[in-house]
Enzyme design. Structure first.
Site, PDB file in Angstrom:
ATOM      1  CD1 TRP A  92      55.670 -22.280  -8.497  1.00  0.00           C
ATOM      2  CD2 TRP A  92      54.840 -22.259  -6.418  1.00  0.00           C
ATOM      3  NE1 TRP A  92      54.320 -22.581  -8.575  1.00  0.00           N
ATOM      4  CE2 TRP A  92      53.786 -22.570  -7.315  1.00  0.00           C
ATOM      5  CE3 TRP A  92      54.560 -22.182  -5.049  1.00  0.00           C
ATOM      6  CZ2 TRP A  92      52.480 -22.806  -6.887  1.00  0.00           C
ATOM      7  CZ3 TRP A  92      53.251 -22.417  -4.632  1.00  0.00           C
ATOM      8  CH2 TRP A  92      52.229 -22.727  -5.542  1.00  0.00           C
ATOM      9  CG  ASP A 120      50.256 -27.212 -13.539  1.00  0.00           C
ATOM     10  OD1 ASP A 120      49.999 -27.089 -12.351  1.00  0.00           O
ATOM     11  OD2 ASP A 120      49.654 -26.601 -14.434  1.00  0.00           O
TER      12      ASP A 120
HETATM   13  C1  FRU Z   1      47.147 -25.443 -13.264  1.00  0.00           C
HETATM   14  C2  FRU Z   1      47.511 -24.111 -13.882  1.00  0.00           C
HETATM   15  C3  FRU Z   1      47.488 -24.226 -15.387  1.00  0.00           C
HETATM   16  C4  FRU Z   1      48.423 -23.142 -15.808  1.00  0.00           C
HETATM   17  C5  FRU Z   1      49.465 -23.184 -14.717  1.00  0.00           C
HETATM   18  C6  FRU Z   1      50.070 -21.855 -14.379  1.00  0.00           C
HETATM   19  O1  FRU Z   1      47.683 -25.683 -12.020  1.00  0.00           O
HETATM   20  O2  FRU Z   1      46.639 -23.118 -13.416  1.00  0.00           O
HETATM   21  O3  FRU Z   1      46.209 -24.140 -15.958  1.00  0.00           O
HETATM   22  O4  FRU Z   1      48.981 -23.384 -17.072  1.00  0.00           O
HETATM   23  O5  FRU Z   1      48.841 -23.717 -13.580  1.00  0.00           O
HETATM   24  O6  FRU Z   1      51.168 -22.006 -13.532  1.00  0.00           O
END
Ligand code: FRU
Length: 512
Positions: free
Chosen positions: A52, A55
């Site tokens: 997976w 971000d």
């Molecule tokens: C955004 C988020 C961020 C966090 C990350 C966790 O997509 O929710 O705020 O750091 O993904 O995977």
């Protein structure tokens, strides 16, 4: 300017700085990556090495290469304990996977190394700042995730977490700021050599705010102020902020959760927001002027930017929507891909996005037609493919006679297609992937208001194996969507209701 703290980094510690947790992730990705054929991945978009991806993190230029890290759960194609995956590239398109950089292996990040950023230090080391997540069990059995900001320093391959982590914690929050929604630090270095960082936080009213922190050395951080407040205007929590100066303006990019639609500007769910305004560098004050979505398609979230050595502000986003993650077949070896890197600029108070110019080097086999008349349906010799860069300009065949609709269909065969259709009367461009092969009852279409005079429209459509990105009117708007349509569906066709004239140039795209 203070020298970076390196007292804790002793010679000879490098061998044991790789924890068992990180070692396992690195071993796993090395073995399982080999099970994924090249053709099963996007051609020129970065996808998860295994398992997976969400971000983009730590987008930076370090030791002559772009580095891109990402939220990563290597062992499964679903979100899980977050690691940082890692890749590097010389041209932002040909990415080479590097070993996973961070694993959740310390008390303060045992439940995840969440999103963050990276910058080169003047002493040649690479500084990462990320959100450490540690679950806390309350007396009543409820659990809460405490989020703190942590750093790690490395050489572009191996990173050691700082001995004094976390460097920013709930003690640094303004009154009412949540210690459970406090994440995604984005750092930059100022001209005077000091450092700044913006972090997403939830204020006492439950909506997002962006906090500004400063540091003399990148290690010791000080809370400065609330830079920008949501006050419940755009969604709730503001995730993954980025803040920079561009063309004389201050620009905030952030990804709000739980948005409500506002006309055609924002859509339901997790979306993207760009605030453009004046930024006073003396007082660190931002005065908002304009707001808009960053991407008007279905799949785009949590973008982050880098300043390239030649001065371009380049943005990359996670080409996915949290609410449509189960569109893909569950038994897959990788899930999640990045958008194309996009060059940003500001024009007339709006964000302009164009695919990085490096993409033009991947172009091959030009097919061009001018003044094609379309009235009904049409396909054109040589215009097909699933890895394509295509520019279209349309206008009414006869200036005085408006057409009702123009559409281009792609990833098409007898059974499937995705379409982009334009209605000049109301200036609405619609992307629709209902017939792309998805068996899920999720959002498949979006409408967006575009600028068009007298039925004229310019579109650049970039297809990769599992996505489409559309740039409208030289980057005035971008629309991104993922597609898992069978690769055999590689047709492209056009249709109109009313007579349309079209110029078209199409190239194949192939990674070097
Ligand atoms: C955004 C988020 C961020 C966090 C990350 C966790 O997509 O929710 O705020 O750091 O993904 O995977």
């Amino acid at each position: 300017m203070g020298e970076p703290d390196s007292s804790w980094l002793k010679e000879g510690r490098k061998a044991d700085m790789i924890s068992q947790t990180l070692r396992e992730a690195r071993k796993y990705e090395e073995v399982f990556e080999k099970m994924i054929g090249e053709e099963e991945r996007p051609g020129f978009h970065l996808s998860a090495r295994t398992g997976w991806m969400n971000d983009p993190n730590g987008f930076s230029f370090y030791k002559g290469k772009y580095h891109l890290f990402y939220q990563y759960h290597p062992f499964d194609s679903h979100w899980g304990p977050m690691h940082w995956g890692h890749a590097a590239s010389s041209d932002l398109l040909n990415w080479e996977y590097l070993p996973a950089a961070l694993a959740p292996d310390e008390v303060y990040d045992r439940n995840g190394c969440f999103s963050g950023s990276a910058i080169p230090l003047p002493d040649g080391r690479h500084l990462l700042m990320y959100t450490g997540v540690a679950r806390e069990r309350l007396g009543n059995g409820a659990v809460n995730d405490i989020q703190t900001q942590c750093i790690a320093v490395g050489d572009g391959i191996d990173y050691e977490k700082y001995g004094k982590n976390p460097v920013i914690n709930s003690g640094n929050l303004p009154e009412g700021g949540s210690k459970y929604d406090f994440r995604d630090p984005k750092m930059w270095r100022k001209e005077d050599g000091s450092y700044c960082c913006v972090i997403g936080n939830r204020a006492a009213d439950g909506s997002g705010q962006i906090l500004l922190f400063t540091s003399q050395d990148g290690f010791a951080w000080k809370y400065e102020k609330v830079l920008i407040e949501n006050v419940s205007r755009y969604g709730k929590m503001w995730e993954c902020p980025d803040f920079f100066l561009l063309d004389g303006k201050g620009v905030l990019l952030t990804s709000p959760t739980d948005m409500l639609p506002v006309g055609f500007e924002y859509h339901n769910g997790n979306g993207t927001l760009c605030l453009i305004g004046d930024f006073d560098q003396e007082t660190d004050s931002f005065t908002e002027q304009n707001h808009q979505a960053i991407d008007y398609g279905i799949d785009f979230y949590a973008p982050q930017t880098v300043l390239t050595p030649d001065g371009r502000r380049v943005m990359i986003g996670w080409m996915q929507n949290w609410d449509t993650c189960n569109m893909r077949d569950q038994k897959v070896a990788w899930f999640g891909q990045m958008s194309l890197p996009r060059e940003l600029s500001i024009k007339d108070g709006r964000l302009i996005q164009k695919p990085v110019r490096e993409l033009e080097k991947l172009r091959q086999g030009e097919v061009a037609y001018r003044d094609v008349s379309i009235d009904g349906t049409a396909s054109l010799e040589g215009i097909q493919g699933r890895m394509v860069d295509m520019e279209l300009e349309i206008r009414p065949e006869r200036e005085e006679e408006a057409y009702h609709k123009f559409a281009v269909r792609f990833a098409q065969n007898g059974q499937y297609y995705t379409s982009l259709s334009f209605h000049p009367r109301d200036s609405i461009l619609k992307i629709d992937r209902k017939f792309s092969g998805s068996r899920r009852a999720i959002i498949h279409q979006r409408r967006s208001l575009v600028n068009s005079k007298n039925g004229k429209l310019k579109l650049r459509i970039i297809l990769d194996r599992f996505s489409v990105e559309v740039f409208v009117n030289d980057g005035e708007q971008a629309l991104s969507a993922i597609l898992y349509t069978d690769q055999a569906a590689d047709g492209i066709s056009f249709l109109s209701d009313g007579a349309v004239k079209m110029d078209i140039v199409k190239y194949g795209l192939l990674r070097g």
